[in-house]
Structures are given as structure tokens and as C-alpha cells.
Scaffold this active site. Structure first.
Site, PDB file in Angstrom:
ATOM      1  N   HIS A 192       0.796  -1.239   0.000  1.00 17.03           N
ATOM      2  CA  HIS A 192       0.000   0.000   0.000  1.00 17.03           C
ATOM      3  C   HIS A 192       0.824   1.282   0.000  1.00 17.03           C
ATOM      4  O   HIS A 192       0.282   2.362  -0.097  1.00 17.03           O
ATOM      5  CB  HIS A 192      -0.920   0.026   1.220  1.00 17.03           C
TER       6      HIS A 192
HETATM    7  C1  UD1 Z   1      -1.886   5.405   6.142  1.00 17.28           C
HETATM    8  C2  UD1 Z   1      -0.563   5.796   6.814  1.00 17.28           C
HETATM    9  C3  UD1 Z   1       0.451   4.675   6.630  1.00 17.28           C
HETATM   10  C4  UD1 Z   1      -0.108   3.338   7.063  1.00 17.28           C
HETATM   11  C5  UD1 Z   1      -1.414   3.089   6.319  1.00 17.28           C
HETATM   12  C6  UD1 Z   1      -2.073   1.784   6.672  1.00 17.28           C
HETATM   13  C7  UD1 Z   1       0.000   8.193   6.798  1.00 17.28           C
HETATM   14  C8  UD1 Z   1       0.873   9.205   6.201  1.00 17.28           C
HETATM   15  N1  UD1 Z   1       0.016   6.981   6.215  1.00 17.28           N
HETATM   16  O1  UD1 Z   1      -1.639   5.313   4.747  1.00 17.28           O
HETATM   17  O2  UD1 Z   1       1.592   4.963   7.419  1.00 17.28           O
HETATM   18  O3  UD1 Z   1       0.826   2.325   6.787  1.00 17.28           O
HETATM   19  O4  UD1 Z   1      -2.308   4.162   6.642  1.00 17.28           O
HETATM   20  O5  UD1 Z   1      -3.223   1.617   5.934  1.00 17.28           O
HETATM   21  O6  UD1 Z   1      -0.667   8.475   7.764  1.00 17.28           O
HETATM   22  N2  UD1 Z   1      -9.024   5.157   1.907  1.00 17.28           N
HETATM   23  C9  UD1 Z   1     -10.242   4.540   1.829  1.00 17.28           C
HETATM   24  N3  UD1 Z   1     -10.845   4.189   3.004  1.00 17.28           N
HETATM   25  C10 UD1 Z   1     -10.327   4.464   4.226  1.00 17.28           C
HETATM   26  C11 UD1 Z   1      -9.083   5.113   4.267  1.00 17.28           C
HETATM   27  C12 UD1 Z   1      -8.440   5.438   3.109  1.00 17.28           C
HETATM   28  O7  UD1 Z   1     -10.751   4.283   0.765  1.00 17.28           O
HETATM   29  O8  UD1 Z   1     -10.940   4.115   5.243  1.00 17.28           O
HETATM   30  C13 UD1 Z   1      -8.341   5.502   0.647  1.00 17.28           C
HETATM   31  C14 UD1 Z   1      -8.597   6.932   0.252  1.00 17.28           C
HETATM   32  O9  UD1 Z   1      -8.664   6.976  -1.141  1.00 17.28           O
HETATM   33  C15 UD1 Z   1      -7.350   7.647   0.707  1.00 17.28           C
HETATM   34  C16 UD1 Z   1      -6.283   6.577   0.541  1.00 17.28           C
HETATM   35  O10 UD1 Z   1      -6.939   5.350   0.821  1.00 17.28           O
HETATM   36  O11 UD1 Z   1      -7.106   8.803   0.004  1.00 17.28           O
HETATM   37  C17 UD1 Z   1      -5.111   6.742   1.445  1.00 17.28           C
HETATM   38  O12 UD1 Z   1      -5.508   6.846   2.824  1.00 17.28           O
HETATM   39  P1  UD1 Z   1      -4.582   7.644   3.869  1.00 17.28           P
HETATM   40  O13 UD1 Z   1      -5.155   7.570   5.235  1.00 17.28           O
HETATM   41  O14 UD1 Z   1      -4.309   9.013   3.350  1.00 17.28           O
HETATM   42  O15 UD1 Z   1      -3.215   6.898   3.802  1.00 17.28           O
HETATM   43  P2  UD1 Z   1      -2.833   5.351   3.703  1.00 17.28           P
HETATM   44  O16 UD1 Z   1      -2.267   5.095   2.370  1.00 17.28           O
HETATM   45  O17 UD1 Z   1      -3.967   4.460   4.175  1.00 17.28           O
END
Ligand code: UD1
Length: 371
Positions: A217
Site C-alpha cells: 500500500h
Molecule cells: C496510512 C498511513 C500509513 C499506514 C497506512 C495503513 C500516513 C501518512 N500513512 O496510509 O503509514 O501504513 O495508513 O493503511 O498516515 N481510503 C479509503 N478508506 C479508508 C481510508 C483510506 O478508501 O478508510 C483511501 C482513500 O482513497 C485515501 C487513501 O486510501 O485517500 C489513502 O488513505 P490515507 O489515510 O491518506 O493513507 P494510507 O495510504 O492508508
């Protein structure tokens, strides 16, 4: 002592679960208390999908959060700012004595800054880890959080050394072990006494004699078409020898669709899994391939060979004495490491203090501090 315990994203939930258990035990009215402890759980809402959040609260026996900040997704600045604004209101109203943050996600950074500016103490669980790679958002979160935290709860020796080099006072660094490993052992015990056929992947696991388990991821792996394609090509070759089971993160799914990259049929794609179903699968895998921080450590704790699809790790103990190997994220490098593991395996030992008692040690420190 009033404690706020912050969690925002998936890898935070397994880290707060053992701390909540230890706090619960400490707040039990049946035991004589020297320090009266009140605690509140703050969920920032960084992760919000059922599969990314609620299922973990259910799986890990976490109580409903006392505060849910509804931060949601967005750019780093947007998300961090949303957490900060909402968390500041709660802190001002509730006036905790200490805010405990875990790990290295944006919520960790946001809540540390807010607390510190309101003159509230900050305790960082999993402090001091460094990848020395500032292109990684988590590295910035780690450095900034540690630059202002008051208490450093540390999982491995390298983190103690990093913090000392950064000028932290030795008496604020507490090598307590790892709360995530507390959670792992606890959940492993629970699994032993359960009817596993309730898991949706039960039949799949039964049908596979041998398999590899994959998670992926990180933006550095999935946000560039070329890099993601290289990883997918390596997986294609690996999956001709060993089936790959892959619960997919929403970010990765989005990027595969955007780049129009298809996975080979040897890779079984699953929705994101809850903690226990994921454990049920990877604990018996012949090999784990991952870019997660936590899984590098959990595989080391259970002795499962792990190929980390990154160029570096902030958790060097997993490579030095654990079962982890850094494979990088290029097709040829991944395949070379895969061959090495298949041919030679990798034996490991469990790092010091990864014994399931980290949360108790954190509690001892907090009580001794008499905040
Ligand atoms: C975040 C953490 C990362 C961790 C990861 C585990 C930061 C900088 N990164 O990354 O360290 O390893 O979580 O998952 O804090 N999304 C959904 N549903 C959700 C959450 C996210 O669809 O419930 C999608 C959205 O499109 C979002 C993308 O995933 O924009 C990324 O989510 P985000 O929380 O920004 O970062 P992660 O890549 O999950």
C-alpha cells in the site's frame, strides 16, 4: 491522571488495544489505586471504511471511541489540519494530563503538535524508529513527533540509539518492548480456541497446500505506474510457483485501476481483511511479502519468512535477528530475494522484550511519573 489515547489509521488500532487492556485493569475499582486513572479513546477518523476501521474495533475488542473526529481522507496538509482543528477542541474541553500517540501516521503527528502547544504532555509509543528516508511521509511524522514528545516508549535498541543521537535525555527513553506484539500474542491465543470455519477465507486456506501472503500500500510502491508494474511482474513469476493471497488496500486498488494494471490469476485478490482473519492467513503462509511496517515485526515474532518490498526499514532488528529480508521494489531484486528465501529460508530469533508485556511496562512508567 487523565489519559487520551489516540488512534487514526489501521496500524494504530492493534497498538492501542493492549494499552486499553492495561488501562482497564489499572482502573478496576476492585484494586487499590495509588493513582486514579481516567482514559478516553480518540479516533481521528483518518481511516473510516468499515474494513479499515470498525472491523478492527470489533476484532480487537476495543470499546467505542469516546471521541470520533471524522477527519477522513485528503492531501497530507488537509488531513493533518482537519485532525488538528478537531483534536484541539476536544483537548481544550477535556484537559487531559497526557496524550499518548502511537506509530507514525498523520494522526500521530497532528495530535502531538496540538497537545504540545496546549502544554499537555505527549507520550510516543514506537518512538525513535528511523528509516532515514525523508521521501517517506511516516519518517517526517516520526521525526516531528519525537522532536516534541516528553516520553519515548521504544520497541528496539536502534530506536534508543537514534533518540540519544538526537539529544533526548536517557531517563525519558523507556525500552518497553512492543505493544503490537502484545496484541499479536493475545490474538493468537484467542484464535486457538475458536471455530475458524467462520472466516470467509477458511475454504481458500484449506484448498491451498502452500501459499504466500501479500500486502502492498505504500505510495512509493503503488503511486508510480512503473514501480507498481515491476512489482506485479515479479508477482506474476512468483505466483507460477506458489499461489499468492492478496488482501488489497483501497489505495492500491485505486492505483491498479487508474494504471489499468491487471494481476495474474495466480494472485487471489481479497477485500481488506480484519486483523484476526489476516493473522489466520499469514501465520501459516510459507512466506509473507509486504511493505507494511507492522507485518515485518509480526512475522519476526512468529518466525515466518518475510520479504519486505522496500529499499529500507526503520525496524532493523527484524532484518538483523528476525526473519525479514529487504527485497527492494524492483522486479529483478524481488525475484533474487525470493529465490534466496526459497532455497535457504531465513531463521530468526525474537527481539528482546517482545514478550507480550509492553503495555504493562508503559503503565508502570506512567504511574511512576505521577502526572
Ligand atoms: C496510512 C498511513 C500509513 C499506514 C497506512 C495503513 C500516513 C501518512 N500513512 O496510509 O503509514 O501504513 O495508513 O493503511 O498516515 N481510503 C479509503 N478508506 C479508508 C481510508 C483510506 O478508501 O478508510 C483511501 C482513500 O482513497 C485515501 C487513501 O486510501 O485517500 C489513502 O488513505 P490515507 O489515510 O491518506 O493513507 P494510507 O495510504 O492508508
Amino acid at each position: 491522571m487523565k489519559i487520551f489515547l489516540v488512534a487514526g489509521a489501521r496500524p494504530n488500532f492493534m497498538k492501542i488495544a493492549p494499552i486499553v487492556r492495561a488501562l482497564k485493569a489499572q482502573s478496576d475499582p476492585q484494586i487499590t489505586q495509588i493513582t486514579r486513572i481516567e482514559y478516553k479513546i480518540v479516533h481521528t477518523g483518518q481511516h473510516y471504511d468499515y474494513e479499515m476501521s470498525q472491523t478492527f474495533f470489533d476484532d480487537l475488542e476495543l470499546p467505542k471511541p469516546d471521541f470520533f473526529l471524522e477527519a477522513g481522507s485528503g492531501s497530507h496538509a488537509f488531513q493533518t489540519a482537519k485532525v488538528m482543528v478537531a483534536f484541539e477542541k476536544v483537548c481544550m474541553a477535556e484537559k487531559p494530563d497526557i496524550v499518548i500517540v502511537v506509530g507514525d501516521v498523520n494522526s500521530t503527528l497532528a495530535c502531538s503538535i496540538v497537545a504540545k502547544k496546549l502544554l499537555i504532555k505527549v507520550g510516543h509509543v514506537e518512538a525513535g524508529l528511523r528509516s532515514f528516508d525523508l521521501t517517506m511521509p511516516e519518517e517526517i511524522n516520526r521525526i516531528v513527533t519525537d522532536s516534541i514528545a516528553d516520553y519515548f516508549f521504544v520497541t528496539e535498541k536502534s530506536a534508543v540509539e537514534n533518540l540519544l543521537k538526537e539529544g533526548k535525555s536517557r531517563d525519558k527513553i523507556h525500552f518497553v518492548g512492543h505493544v503490537m506484539i502484545d496484541n499479536l500474542f493475545y490474538q493468537l491465543d484467542r484464535l486457538k480456541n475458536e471455530d475458524l470455519s467462520k472466516f470467509a477465507t477458511y475454504e481458500l486456506k484449506k484448498s491451498l497446500e502452500k501459499y504466500a501472503f501479500l500486502t502492498l500500500h505504500r505510495p512509493s510502491n503503488v503511486d508510480s505506474r512503473e514501480t507498481l508494474l515491476g512489482i506485479v511482474e515479479a508477482l506474476k513469476e512468483i505466483s507460477t510457483e506458489i499461489p499468492v493471497v492478496f488482501p488489497i488496500h483501497p489505495r492500491t486498488k485505486k492505483m491498479l485501476d487508474a494504471f489499468d494494471i491487471k494481476l495474474d490469476k495466480g494472485v487471489t485478490l481479497l477485500e481488506p481483511l480484519g486483523f484476526r482473519e489476516s493473522l489466520f492467513l499469514w501465520k501459516d503462509a510459507a512466506m509473507v511479502m509486504t511493505d507494511s511496517g507492522g507485518l515485518q515485526e509480526e512475522t519476526t515474532a512468529l518466525g515466518v519468512p518475510c520479504l519486505t518490498l522496500r529499499e529500507n526499514t526503520e525496524r532493523p532488528v527484524t532484518v538483523e535477528i528476525g526473519t525479514n529480508t529487504l527485497a527492494g521494489n524492483k522486479r529483478g531484486d524481488i525475484l533474487d530475494c525470493y529465490r534466496q528465501i526459497v532455497e535457504n529460508g531465513k531463521q530468526g530469533t525474537i527481539p528482546p522484550k517482545w514478550d507480550g508485556k509492553a503495555a504493562e511496562r508503559i503503565m508502570d512508567v506512567l504511574i511512576a511519573e505521577k502526572l
